[in-house]
Each structure stands twice: as structure tokens, then as C-alpha cells.
Design a protein around this motif. Structure first.
Motif, PDB file in Angstrom:
ATOM      1  N   THR A   1       7.813   3.468 -14.152  1.00  0.00           N
ATOM      2  CA  THR A   1       7.598   4.266 -12.950  1.00  0.00           C
ATOM      3  C   THR A   1       8.359   3.742 -11.748  1.00  0.00           C
ATOM      4  O   THR A   1       9.090   4.486 -11.073  1.00  0.00           O
ATOM      5  CB  THR A   1       6.092   4.316 -12.615  1.00  0.00           C
ATOM      6  OG1 THR A   1       5.375   4.843 -13.723  1.00  0.00           O
ATOM      7  CG2 THR A   1       5.846   5.188 -11.399  1.00  0.00           C
ATOM      8  N   TYR A   2       8.199   2.461 -11.454  1.00  0.00           N
ATOM      9  CA  TYR A   2       8.769   1.916 -10.223  1.00  0.00           C
ATOM     10  C   TYR A   2      10.291   1.780 -10.285  1.00  0.00           C
ATOM     11  O   TYR A   2      10.969   2.117  -9.300  1.00  0.00           O
ATOM     12  CB  TYR A   2       8.080   0.606  -9.875  1.00  0.00           C
ATOM     13  CG  TYR A   2       6.622   0.813  -9.561  1.00  0.00           C
ATOM     14  CD1 TYR A   2       6.234   1.464  -8.389  1.00  0.00           C
ATOM     15  CD2 TYR A   2       5.620   0.409 -10.441  1.00  0.00           C
ATOM     16  CE1 TYR A   2       4.897   1.687  -8.102  1.00  0.00           C
ATOM     17  CE2 TYR A   2       4.279   0.627 -10.165  1.00  0.00           C
ATOM     18  CZ  TYR A   2       3.925   1.270  -8.985  1.00  0.00           C
ATOM     19  OH  TYR A   2       2.592   1.499  -8.707  1.00  0.00           O
TER      20      TYR A   2
ATOM     21  N   ARG B   1      11.595   5.231  -9.641  1.00  0.00           N
ATOM     22  CA  ARG B   1      11.509   5.596  -8.226  1.00  0.00           C
ATOM     23  C   ARG B   1      12.613   4.938  -7.415  1.00  0.00           C
ATOM     24  O   ARG B   1      13.234   5.563  -6.544  1.00  0.00           O
ATOM     25  CB  ARG B   1      10.142   5.208  -7.666  1.00  0.00           C
ATOM     26  CG  ARG B   1       9.000   6.060  -8.166  1.00  0.00           C
ATOM     27  CD  ARG B   1       7.688   5.606  -7.533  1.00  0.00           C
ATOM     28  NE  ARG B   1       6.552   6.316  -8.103  1.00  0.00           N
ATOM     29  CZ  ARG B   1       5.285   6.037  -7.826  1.00  0.00           C
ATOM     30  NH1 ARG B   1       4.996   5.061  -6.966  1.00  0.00           N
ATOM     31  NH2 ARG B   1       4.307   6.713  -8.393  1.00  0.00           N
TER      32      ARG B   1
ATOM     33  N   SER C   1       4.081  -4.819  -9.846  1.00  0.00           N
ATOM     34  CA  SER C   1       5.331  -4.059  -9.864  1.00  0.00           C
ATOM     35  C   SER C   1       5.481  -3.155  -8.646  1.00  0.00           C
ATOM     36  O   SER C   1       6.568  -3.047  -8.066  1.00  0.00           O
ATOM     37  CB  SER C   1       5.420  -3.229 -11.151  1.00  0.00           C
ATOM     38  OG  SER C   1       5.489  -4.070 -12.285  1.00  0.00           O
ATOM     39  N   GLY C   2       4.391  -2.503  -8.245  1.00  0.00           N
ATOM     40  CA  GLY C   2       4.459  -1.615  -7.098  1.00  0.00           C
ATOM     41  C   GLY C   2       4.803  -2.356  -5.820  1.00  0.00           C
ATOM     42  O   GLY C   2       5.575  -1.861  -4.987  1.00  0.00           O
ATOM     43  N   LYS C   3       4.235  -3.528  -5.646  1.00  0.00           N
ATOM     44  CA  LYS C   3       4.523  -4.313  -4.448  1.00  0.00           C
ATOM     45  C   LYS C   3       5.951  -4.843  -4.460  1.00  0.00           C
ATOM     46  O   LYS C   3       6.635  -4.874  -3.422  1.00  0.00           O
ATOM     47  CB  LYS C   3       3.533  -5.457  -4.311  1.00  0.00           C
ATOM     48  CG  LYS C   3       2.134  -4.991  -3.928  1.00  0.00           C
ATOM     49  CD  LYS C   3       1.280  -6.120  -3.414  1.00  0.00           C
ATOM     50  CE  LYS C   3       0.002  -5.587  -2.777  1.00  0.00           C
ATOM     51  NZ  LYS C   3      -0.822  -6.660  -2.187  1.00  0.00           N
TER      52      LYS C   3
ATOM     53  N   GLN D   1      -3.474   0.603 -13.650  1.00  0.00           N
ATOM     54  CA  GLN D   1      -3.431   2.043 -13.906  1.00  0.00           C
ATOM     55  C   GLN D   1      -3.834   2.349 -15.345  1.00  0.00           C
ATOM     56  O   GLN D   1      -4.613   3.275 -15.604  1.00  0.00           O
ATOM     57  CB  GLN D   1      -2.024   2.562 -13.621  1.00  0.00           C
ATOM     58  CG  GLN D   1      -1.603   2.451 -12.160  1.00  0.00           C
ATOM     59  CD  GLN D   1      -0.098   2.554 -11.980  1.00  0.00           C
ATOM     60  OE1 GLN D   1       0.633   2.889 -12.907  1.00  0.00           O
ATOM     61  NE2 GLN D   1       0.364   2.257 -10.773  1.00  0.00           N
TER      62      GLN D   1
ATOM     63  N   THR E   1       8.248  -2.056  -3.460  1.00  0.00           N
ATOM     64  CA  THR E   1       8.223  -1.837  -2.013  1.00  0.00           C
ATOM     65  C   THR E   1       9.066  -2.887  -1.293  1.00  0.00           C
ATOM     66  O   THR E   1       9.800  -2.579  -0.347  1.00  0.00           O
ATOM     67  CB  THR E   1       6.773  -1.880  -1.497  1.00  0.00           C
ATOM     68  OG1 THR E   1       6.029  -0.821  -2.107  1.00  0.00           O
ATOM     69  CG2 THR E   1       6.723  -1.718   0.007  1.00  0.00           C
TER      70      THR E   1
ATOM     71  N   ARG F   1      -3.539   0.965  -7.650  1.00  0.00           N
ATOM     72  CA  ARG F   1      -2.612   1.530  -6.659  1.00  0.00           C
ATOM     73  C   ARG F   1      -1.195   1.002  -6.811  1.00  0.00           C
ATOM     74  O   ARG F   1      -0.235   1.699  -6.499  1.00  0.00           O
ATOM     75  CB  ARG F   1      -3.114   1.254  -5.240  1.00  0.00           C
ATOM     76  CG  ARG F   1      -4.323   2.080  -4.829  1.00  0.00           C
ATOM     77  CD  ARG F   1      -4.489   2.064  -3.312  1.00  0.00           C
ATOM     78  NE  ARG F   1      -4.642   0.709  -2.795  1.00  0.00           N
ATOM     79  CZ  ARG F   1      -5.812   0.093  -2.662  1.00  0.00           C
ATOM     80  NH1 ARG F   1      -6.936   0.702  -3.003  1.00  0.00           N
ATOM     81  NH2 ARG F   1      -5.879  -1.144  -2.176  1.00  0.00           N
ATOM     82  N   HIS F   2      -1.052  -0.255  -7.295  1.00  0.00           N
ATOM     83  CA  HIS F   2       0.293  -0.806  -7.368  1.00  0.00           C
ATOM     84  C   HIS F   2       0.535  -1.660  -8.615  1.00  0.00           C
ATOM     85  O   HIS F   2       1.617  -2.241  -8.744  1.00  0.00           O
ATOM     86  CB  HIS F   2       0.610  -1.640  -6.119  1.00  0.00           C
ATOM     87  CG  HIS F   2      -0.464  -2.626  -5.768  1.00  0.00           C
ATOM     88  ND1 HIS F   2      -1.190  -2.550  -4.599  1.00  0.00           N
ATOM     89  CD2 HIS F   2      -0.939  -3.703  -6.433  1.00  0.00           C
ATOM     90  CE1 HIS F   2      -2.051  -3.542  -4.554  1.00  0.00           C
ATOM     91  NE2 HIS F   2      -1.913  -4.251  -5.655  1.00  0.00           N
TER      92      HIS F   2
ATOM     93  N   SER G   1      10.107  -4.675 -14.273  1.00  0.00           N
ATOM     94  CA  SER G   1       8.844  -4.005 -13.981  1.00  0.00           C
ATOM     95  C   SER G   1       7.946  -3.970 -15.209  1.00  0.00           C
ATOM     96  O   SER G   1       8.413  -4.070 -16.348  1.00  0.00           O
ATOM     97  CB  SER G   1       9.130  -2.576 -13.504  1.00  0.00           C
ATOM     98  OG  SER G   1       7.940  -1.863 -13.265  1.00  0.00           O
TER      99      SER G   1
END
Length: 247
Positions: A76-77, A80, A54-56, A136, A59, A130-131, A72
Motif C-alpha cells: 500500500t505505502y 502511494r 510503514s505508514g509513518k 490492519q 509520511t 492507522r499506519h 514496507s
């Protein structure tokens, strides 16, 4: 920027404008059924799905990747992205994800998390915190049980939760904390797992947004609405996802 350019060229290589969905890797097993149900309700709507952590994916969206919808693995993402002006809608919960402890040996009884401290478990796979939201939450579980310092030297990291599950399946790791949804395949039906108590980690409330690119895409709104339908939620529940709490 290079990734966004390559993805843009990929989309342009296909005629017409297919609905392009950026989806968390934990959705890989369930998405074909969701796509089929959506197409049945909306004939002639081509759908393309890109999977990743999800983080990638978030981005990539910020860098201009041509995605219409972002599904996601947590809130969180999308939150953001909305705060950074990359979303056409507010984050909308569509499911609750669950974490399981999974062992590669089908003959072994299901592990409990505390057994990860045992010396016979040499490598433990989690997604990269981290992503990856599942990574997490895995870290939170190990910290809540005071296992983090003991097992950290034995951790191996997948770039996303799909890669993490593959590490366990292939034997590259002895056990892993992975998405429950990824165990719902015939190939993995004989693998034992333990469902992790949700009290050991922060909520895994999965949320979606329509991106700025998808704002004028009628099919994006249709798919967004479909994901909140009883039909979609029934399919998600068949793969270990729970319905989000209603406000």
C-alpha cells in the motif's frame, strides 16, 4: 518537517553517504543477516537502517526524510509514494509476511483466535491499524471471525509491530497478533503461537522502492537487486517470510 530535519542531521553526522534504509519493524530480527550478506557481496558499503511502522516511514519520506530505500510491510505505502512522485522505481514485492497469535505464558497451549473472546484474556495487543499493515491485518482477522466488537474494548495498540510484540513479552498484554518474524529470537523461543490462516486477511505482500533520493545511489540499486536474490530470500525464509508469487 521537524522529523525530516532531525533525520537529515543524523545522516550528515556520519562521514560519507551510507545507504539509508527505511524498514518495517517486522524486519528488525532479519535485517542484521541481510546486511551482513549484502556487505559480503558488496564490501565497503555502509548501511544504516531506520525502523518504524510503514505508514509513518512513508509520511517521513514524503516530508523529505533522507532514505534511499523503503522496505514496507505491504504494497500500500510504496504504491502511494510512487503515485505521489516520491519513488524512483515501481513497487517491487520481496516477501510475504505472516501473522501469528502469540501468548505471553510459555506454559499455556497455543491459543486459537476464537479464544480471545474468553474473559481470561484481559488485554490483546495489535499494531495501530492507522499506519501499521500488521495492525490492519489483525483487525481484518478479528472482523472475519466476528470477534471485533467483543475484543475491541480490550485492545491495546503498539505504534509499530515491534512495540506490539514488546507489550506481550513484557506482560503489558496477555496475547497479541504480531509478525511471525519477530518470534525468531532465542529470548522468545519458548513462547507459544498460532500461525494465522492467510484467508482471514488481505495479502501481506511486502514491497520496496528506491526513493527519489536514492535514484542516483548505486548502492541503492545494488541493495534493491540483492533483496530479490535467492540469497536474500533464503535468509528471509529462515525468519518466517515467504517468497512472493512470481508473475
Amino acid at each position: 518537517m521537524r522529523i525530516a530535519l532531525l533525520l537529515g542531521l543524523l545522516v550528515l553526522a556520519f562521514p560519507g553517504h551510507a545507504l539509508t534504509i527505511a524498514a518495517a519493524s517486522s524486519l528488525r530480527q532479519v535485517m542484521p543477516e541481510l546486511e551482513a550478506a549484502f556487505r559480503e557481496q558488496t564490501p565497503g558499503s555502509p548501511v544504516r537502517v531506520i525502523y518504524g511502522a510503514s505508514g509513518k516511514l512513508a509520511t517521513q519520506i514524503l516530508n523529505g526524510a533522507p532514505y534511499d530505500i523503503f522496505l514496507s510491510a505491504d504494497e500500500t505505502y510504496p504504491t502511494r509514494l510512487a503515485g505521489q512522485g516520491a519513488s524512483a522505481t515501481d513497487p517491487e514485492p520481496y516477501a510475504i509476511g505472516r501473522l501469528v497469535l502469540w501468548h505471553r505464558d510459555p506454559q499455556r497451549a497455543p491459543l486459537i483466535p476464537e479464544e480471545l473472546a474468553g474473559k481470561d484474556i484481559r488485554r490483546i495487543a495489535i499494531a495501530q491499524p492507522r499506519h501499521a499493515p500488521y495492525g490492519q491485518r489483525a483487525r481484518e482477522v478479528l472482523q472475519a471471525l466476528n470477534l471485533w466488537q467483543t475484543v475491541e474494548p480490550r485492545l491495546v495498540y503498539g505504534e509499530n509491530i515491534g512495540q506490539t510484540a514488546a507489550m506481550v513479552e513484557s506482560g503489558a498484554a496477555d496475547a497479541g497478533l504480531i509478525a511471525w518474524s519477530l518470534t525468531f529470537t532465542p529470548e522468545l523461543a519458548d513462547r507459544t503461537y498460532t500461525l494465522i490462516d492467510q484467508k482471514l486477511h488481505s495479502p501481506m505482500t511486502m514491497a520496496m522502492i528506491i526513493t527519489r533520493r536514492g535514484a542516483d545511489q548505486r548502492e541503492a540499486q545494488r541493495f534493491h537487486d540483492f533483496m530479490l536474490s535467492t540469497d536474500a530470500r533464503a535468509i528471509l525464509e529462515q525468519y518466517g517470510f515467504e517468497a512472493p508469487e512470481e508473475d
